[in-house]
Write a protein that holds these residues in place. Structure first.
Motif, PDB file in Angstrom:
ATOM      1  N   VAL A 147       0.862  -1.182   0.000  1.00 50.16           N
ATOM      2  CA  VAL A 147       0.000   0.000   0.000  1.00 50.16           C
ATOM      3  C   VAL A 147       0.899   1.234   0.000  1.00 50.16           C
ATOM      4  O   VAL A 147       1.697   1.432   0.914  1.00 50.16           O
ATOM      5  N   ASP A 148       0.771   2.057  -1.004  1.00 45.85           N
ATOM      6  CA  ASP A 148       1.660   3.208  -1.184  1.00 45.85           C
ATOM      7  C   ASP A 148       1.067   4.427  -0.472  1.00 45.85           C
ATOM      8  O   ASP A 148       0.601   5.376  -1.108  1.00 45.85           O
ATOM      9  N   GLY A 149       1.120   4.388   0.880  1.00 45.31           N
ATOM     10  CA  GLY A 149       0.528   5.460   1.670  1.00 45.31           C
ATOM     11  C   GLY A 149       1.564   6.271   2.411  1.00 45.31           C
ATOM     12  O   GLY A 149       2.751   6.290   2.073  1.00 45.31           O
ATOM     13  N   VAL A 150       1.112   6.944   3.471  1.00 49.25           N
ATOM     14  CA  VAL A 150       1.987   7.843   4.233  1.00 49.25           C
ATOM     15  C   VAL A 150       3.082   7.067   4.962  1.00 49.25           C
ATOM     16  O   VAL A 150       4.231   7.515   5.031  1.00 49.25           O
ATOM     17  N   GLY A 151       2.735   5.916   5.533  1.00 47.26           N
ATOM     18  CA  GLY A 151       3.725   5.129   6.246  1.00 47.26           C
ATOM     19  C   GLY A 151       4.885   4.735   5.353  1.00 47.26           C
ATOM     20  O   GLY A 151       6.060   4.849   5.746  1.00 47.26           O
ATOM     21  N   ARG A 152       4.578   4.299   4.164  1.00 45.54           N
ATOM     22  CA  ARG A 152       5.631   3.921   3.205  1.00 45.54           C
ATOM     23  C   ARG A 152       6.434   5.155   2.781  1.00 45.54           C
ATOM     24  O   ARG A 152       7.657   5.086   2.614  1.00 45.54           O
ATOM     25  N   LEU A 153       5.743   6.279   2.609  1.00 45.65           N
ATOM     26  CA  LEU A 153       6.417   7.516   2.230  1.00 45.65           C
ATOM     27  C   LEU A 153       7.404   7.962   3.303  1.00 45.65           C
ATOM     28  O   LEU A 153       8.539   8.368   3.000  1.00 45.65           O
ATOM     29  N   ILE A 154       6.995   7.873   4.576  1.00 46.63           N
ATOM     30  CA  ILE A 154       7.880   8.264   5.673  1.00 46.63           C
ATOM     31  C   ILE A 154       9.092   7.344   5.734  1.00 46.63           C
ATOM     32  O   ILE A 154      10.232   7.800   5.918  1.00 46.63           O
ATOM     33  N   TYR A 155       8.867   6.054   5.572  1.00 44.62           N
ATOM     34  CA  TYR A 155       9.990   5.097   5.624  1.00 44.62           C
ATOM     35  C   TYR A 155      11.004   5.385   4.516  1.00 44.62           C
ATOM     36  O   TYR A 155      12.214   5.435   4.766  1.00 44.62           O
ATOM     37  N   LEU A 156      10.535   5.580   3.302  1.00 44.40           N
ATOM     38  CA  LEU A 156      11.446   5.848   2.193  1.00 44.40           C
ATOM     39  C   LEU A 156      12.162   7.184   2.378  1.00 44.40           C
ATOM     40  O   LEU A 156      13.342   7.314   2.036  1.00 44.40           O
ATOM     41  N   SER A 157      11.452   8.158   2.940  1.00 45.14           N
ATOM     42  CA  SER A 157      12.062   9.469   3.150  1.00 45.14           C
ATOM     43  C   SER A 157      13.146   9.417   4.209  1.00 45.14           C
ATOM     44  O   SER A 157      14.164  10.104   4.098  1.00 45.14           O
ATOM     45  N   VAL A 158      12.944   8.621   5.255  1.00 44.92           N
ATOM     46  CA  VAL A 158      13.972   8.484   6.294  1.00 44.92           C
ATOM     47  C   VAL A 158      15.222   7.837   5.721  1.00 44.92           C
ATOM     48  O   VAL A 158      16.351   8.268   5.990  1.00 44.92           O
ATOM     49  N   THR A 159      15.044   6.795   4.923  1.00 43.57           N
ATOM     50  CA  THR A 159      16.199   6.110   4.343  1.00 43.57           C
ATOM     51  C   THR A 159      16.949   6.999   3.357  1.00 43.57           C
ATOM     52  O   THR A 159      18.154   6.833   3.166  1.00 43.57           O
TER      53      THR A 159
END
Length: 309
Positions: free
Chosen positions: A258-270
Motif C-alpha cells: 500500500v503506497d501510503g503515508v507510512g511507506r512515504l515516511i519510511y522511504l524518506s527516512v532512508t
C-alpha cells in the motif's frame, strides 16, 4: 464552549511547533549527506551540489534550517524532495490512500471491538466473556508483521477471500479490507477490553438501577444509558488511535504494498529527506490535535453532565 475551543486552538500552536522541531531534530541527527544519497555512487557536478546545498540550507545550523522550513510551512510550502518534486504533491498522493486504510481499520475496530466488549461486559464471568478475553489477549500478543503475513497467506492466497496485495497506485476499497483488518487488530483488542471494563463498572451504577426500576426496556437501558456513558474512555482511545492508524501503518503498508503515508515516511527516512518526513509528520500532528479537540467536545454529547465553561 466558544472560549474553550479558542483556548484549545491557541494551545495547538506551541504543541505544533515543538513537535515538528523535535521531529526535525531527530531527522537531522540521523546524519549522512542527503545530496550524496541522491546520487549514490555516481559522481555529481560540484557546482550543482553547492547550489543544491545552498538552496536547502544544508550548510546552516539546525535552528536556521528549521526556521526556513517553518516559515515556508506557515505559507503552505512543505518544501521539495531531493528530486525536485513538491512535498505537498507527495502528501496529496499518499494521504488519501492512508486515510482510506485508516477508515477501514477504524470501522472494523469500532464495530467489532465495541460489540465484543459490550457482549463481554453484559455476560461477565460467562463463556462469551472468557472467549473475548482470550481472543483479545492472543491478538495483543501476536506482532503485527506476523499477523499480517499469516492473514495474507490464508485469507488472501489460500482462501481467496480478499486481494493478497493492493493495486499499485490507487488501491480499491476491497484491496484495503485485509490490511485494514491487520492494522486495526491491535486497537480492536484494546477497544474490546476497554469497553468491557467500562460496561462492568457502570452496570452497577445508580442511574442504571434507576432506569431498570422505572420499567424501561432492557435494550433502551443498555444502549441509551449504559453504553452511552461507558463509551467516554473508549472515545478517548479512538480519537488518539485514528492518527496512530495513519502514522503506524509502515509495516502493514509494506506487507500489502500500500503506497501510503507510512511507506512515504519510511522511504524518506532512508533517503535523508528531512523536508518530506517533517511535512508528513506535521500533517499527522494536525490530525492528532484536531481529533483530540473533537474528542473533548464529544464528551459533552455523550455525558450531559459535562459542560465547558
Amino acid at each position: 464552549m466558544g472560549r474553550y475551543v479558542i483556548r484549545r486552538l491557541l494551545m495547538m500552536i506551541p504543541v505544533f511547533i515543538g513537535t515538528t522541531f523535535l521531529i526535525y531534530y531527530m531527522v537531522y541527527q540521523l546524519g549522512g549527506d542527503p545530496i550524496s544519497a541522491m546520487f549514490g555512487d555516481r559522481g555529481a557536478d560540484p557546482v550543482f551540489v553547492a547550489q543544491k546545498r545552498a538552496e536547502l540550507h544544508l550548510d546552516d545550523s539546525l535552528i536556521v534550517q528549521y526556521w526556513y522550513y517553518l516559515k515556508g510551512l506557515l505559507q503552505g510550502d512543505f518544501g521539495t524532495t531531493l528530486n525536485g518534486i513538491p512535498v505537498a504533491d507527495e502528501l496529496k498522493r499518499a494521504f488519501p490512500i492512508s486515510i482510506r486504510l485508516a477508515l477501514v481499520a477504524f470501522a472494523i475496530e469500532v464495530v467489532i471491538g465495541v460489540t465484543a466488549g459490550l457482549i463481554a461486559g453484559l455476560k461477565r464471568g460467562k463463556f462469551a466473556d472468557s472467549v473475548v478475553l482470550v481472543v483479545t489477549l492472543v491478538v495483543i500478543s501476536i506482532p503485527v508483521f506476523v499477523l499480517g503475513y499469516v492473514l495474507q497467506y490464508f485469507m488472501g492466497l489460500q482462501w481467496g477471500w480478499f486481494p493478497a496485495t493492493a493495486t499499485p497506485g490507487d488501491p480499491t476499497w476491497e484491496d484495503l479490507i485485509l490490511p485494514g483488518i491487520v492494522l486495526g487488530s491491535l486497537s480492536l483488542a484494546f477497544v474490546a477490553r476497554l469497553t468491557r471494563t467500562s460496561i462492568v463498572e457502570n452496570i452497577r451504577a445508580d442511574y442504571v438501577r434507576t432506569a431498570t426500576a422505572k420499567g424501561l426496556p432492557r435494550r433502551r437501558v443498555v444502549t441509551v444509558h449504559l453504553l452511552r456513558n461507558s463509551l467516554i474512555p473508549v472515545v478517548t482511545f479512538l480519537g488518539a488511535d485514528l492518527g496512530s492508524l495513519m502514522a503506524g501503518a509502515i509495516v502493514t503498508e509494506g506487507i500489502f504494498n500500500v503506497d501510503g503515508v507510512g511507506r512515504l515516511i519510511y522511504l524518506s527516512v532512508t533517503r535523508h529527506e528531512s523536508s518530506t518526513v517533517v511535512g508528513a509528520v506535521a500533517a499527522l500532528v494536525m490530525i492528532y490535535l484536531v481529533m483530540n479537540l473533537i474528542v473533548d467536545l464529544l464528551y459533552a454529547v455523550l455525558d450531559p453532565r459535562i459542560r465547558y465553561a
